[in-house]
Design an enzyme around this catalytic site. Structure first.
Site, PDB file in Angstrom:
ATOM      1  N   ASP A  12       0.839  -1.197   0.000  1.00 24.98           N
ATOM      2  CA  ASP A  12       0.000   0.000   0.000  1.00 24.98           C
ATOM      3  C   ASP A  12       0.877   1.252   0.000  1.00 24.98           C
ATOM      4  OD1 ASP A  12      -2.308  -1.510   0.082  1.00 24.98           O
ATOM      5  OD2 ASP A  12      -2.494  -1.414   2.268  1.00 24.98           O
ATOM      6  N   TYR A  55       5.697  -9.120   8.616  1.00 25.66           N
ATOM      7  CA  TYR A  55       5.395  -7.697   8.788  1.00 25.66           C
ATOM      8  C   TYR A  55       5.536  -7.280  10.244  1.00 25.66           C
ATOM      9  CZ  TYR A  55       2.893  -8.161   4.283  1.00 25.66           C
ATOM     10  OH  TYR A  55       2.556  -8.415   2.966  1.00 25.66           O
ATOM     11  N   ASP A 101      -7.317   1.568   7.439  1.00 25.03           N
ATOM     12  CA  ASP A 101      -6.078   2.161   7.959  1.00 25.03           C
ATOM     13  C   ASP A 101      -6.307   3.646   8.205  1.00 25.03           C
ATOM     14  OD1 ASP A 101      -5.919   3.412   5.472  1.00 25.03           O
ATOM     15  OD2 ASP A 101      -4.372   2.061   4.704  1.00 25.03           O
ATOM     16  N   ARG A 113      -4.377  -5.294   6.891  1.00 21.35           N
ATOM     17  CA  ARG A 113      -5.429  -4.333   7.261  1.00 21.35           C
ATOM     18  C   ARG A 113      -6.691  -5.063   7.715  1.00 21.35           C
ATOM     19  NH1 ARG A 113      -6.912  -1.104   2.441  1.00 21.35           N
ATOM     20  NH2 ARG A 113      -5.701  -2.598   1.226  1.00 21.35           N
TER      21      ARG A 113
END
Length: 303
Positions: free
Chosen positions: A38, A66, A80, A176
């Site tokens: 993103d 992550y 987000d 997300r």
């Protein structure tokens, strides 16, 4: 140029921006990637240059890791902090023990619905295109694997406490969505505050090059130093060595038989392998069995 680059994508650039930047830097028209990030996210982005772009599918399949920042008590349309706030509540009573207790629900094989603001296609349209047009469609959930989900630390006792998670997951996992689902399970709602991708398969953030470092190498005429040979990038695949006859055959799109194998074990049916000749990658092939029972390697990508 032919090979793979481990790039540290900065926040604020789209994945397409990074690809275009590398095209301009290298002068190569063929530049692709093995998975997007993103715009607000940063971290490891695997880029393929030249003929290597056709092997992207074999790198996309790798697992990822992550570091994710979770903001509790806030729900947005994009899942987000870049999105429009849909709901906001006081989550100051949330404890690290409560968060840790629900994490096992989101590990293993789980079903996950892709966010509306994502590049997933629905009837030929990207979901983010439909979302920007004010349309919301029912997207079927997909099964993903979350191998590990750990609470690293948190900032508690505030109206909107924040926590940092380590996520190890399969391709196709939306962090997300994972964060939003975690917020729902806790009854507070949550959205992603920040996302850092630390690993894609064998490509770790410790070895990733910033765009500034790549530009510096280009200026010194040393850009190829950052380029990872495709045979090395695909090192997780088994390899077989062929001689001159086998090399000629597979370069022309022909099948290989066990008789062409000079070194390496013949792979089980359904396995992709690297076909090597004189130490160089010649092709990627799939192990198959013909109706007659004859074992072959069928080329699926030829350098």
């Amino acid at each position: 140029m032919i090979g793979v680059l481990n790039v540290l994508k900065p926040p604020g650039m789209t994945s397409h921006d990074v690809v275009d930047w590398l095209r301009h830097l290298t002068g190569e028209k063929k530049v692709g990637h093995a998975g997007t990030l993103d715009p607000d996210a940063c971290g490891v982005m695997v880029l393929l240059v030249g003929k290597a772009t056709r092997a992207a599918q074999f790198l996309v399949a790798e697992d990822k890791e992550y570091r994710a920042e979770v903001v509790f008590g806030v729900k947005t349309d994009t899942l987000d902090l870049s999105g429009q706030v849909l709901a906001c509540q006081d989550a100051s009573r949330l404890t690290p023990e409560a968060v840790a207790e629900v994490l096992p629900r989101f590990t293993g094989s789980i079903w996950q619905k892709p966010p509306m603001f994502s590049a997933v296609r629905h009837k030929g349209k990207r979901l983010y295109e439909l979302a920007r047009a004010g349309r919301e469609v029912e997207v079927p959930p997909r099964q993903v694997e979350v191998y590990s989900l750990q609470l690293l630390k948190g900032d508690w006792g505030k109206r909107h406490p924040r926590a940092w998670l380590h996520v190890h997951c399969s391709k196709g996992t939306y962090v997300r969505s994972l964060v939003a689902d975690l917020g729902e399970a806790l009854g507070t709602g949550a959205c992603l505050g920040f996302l850092l991708r630390t690993r894609v398969g064998r490509f770790g953030i410790e070895e990733a090059y910033t765009l500034e470092e790549l530009a510096g190498l280009k200026g010194e005429g040393k850009l190829t130093q950052a380029l990872i040979p495709l045979a090395e990038a695909l090192g997780y695949l088994p390899a077989i060595e062929v001689g001159e006859e086998g090399a000629k055959r597979i370069k022309n799109g022909g099948f290989l038989s066990p008789a062409h194998c000079l070194a390496g074990e013949w792979p089980p049916q359904g396995t992709h392998v690297r076909v090597m000749g004189a130490g160089e990658l010649l092709a990627l092939a799939l192990a198959e069995s013909l109706p007659s029972g004859r074992k072959i390697l069928r080329p699926v990508w030829v350098l």
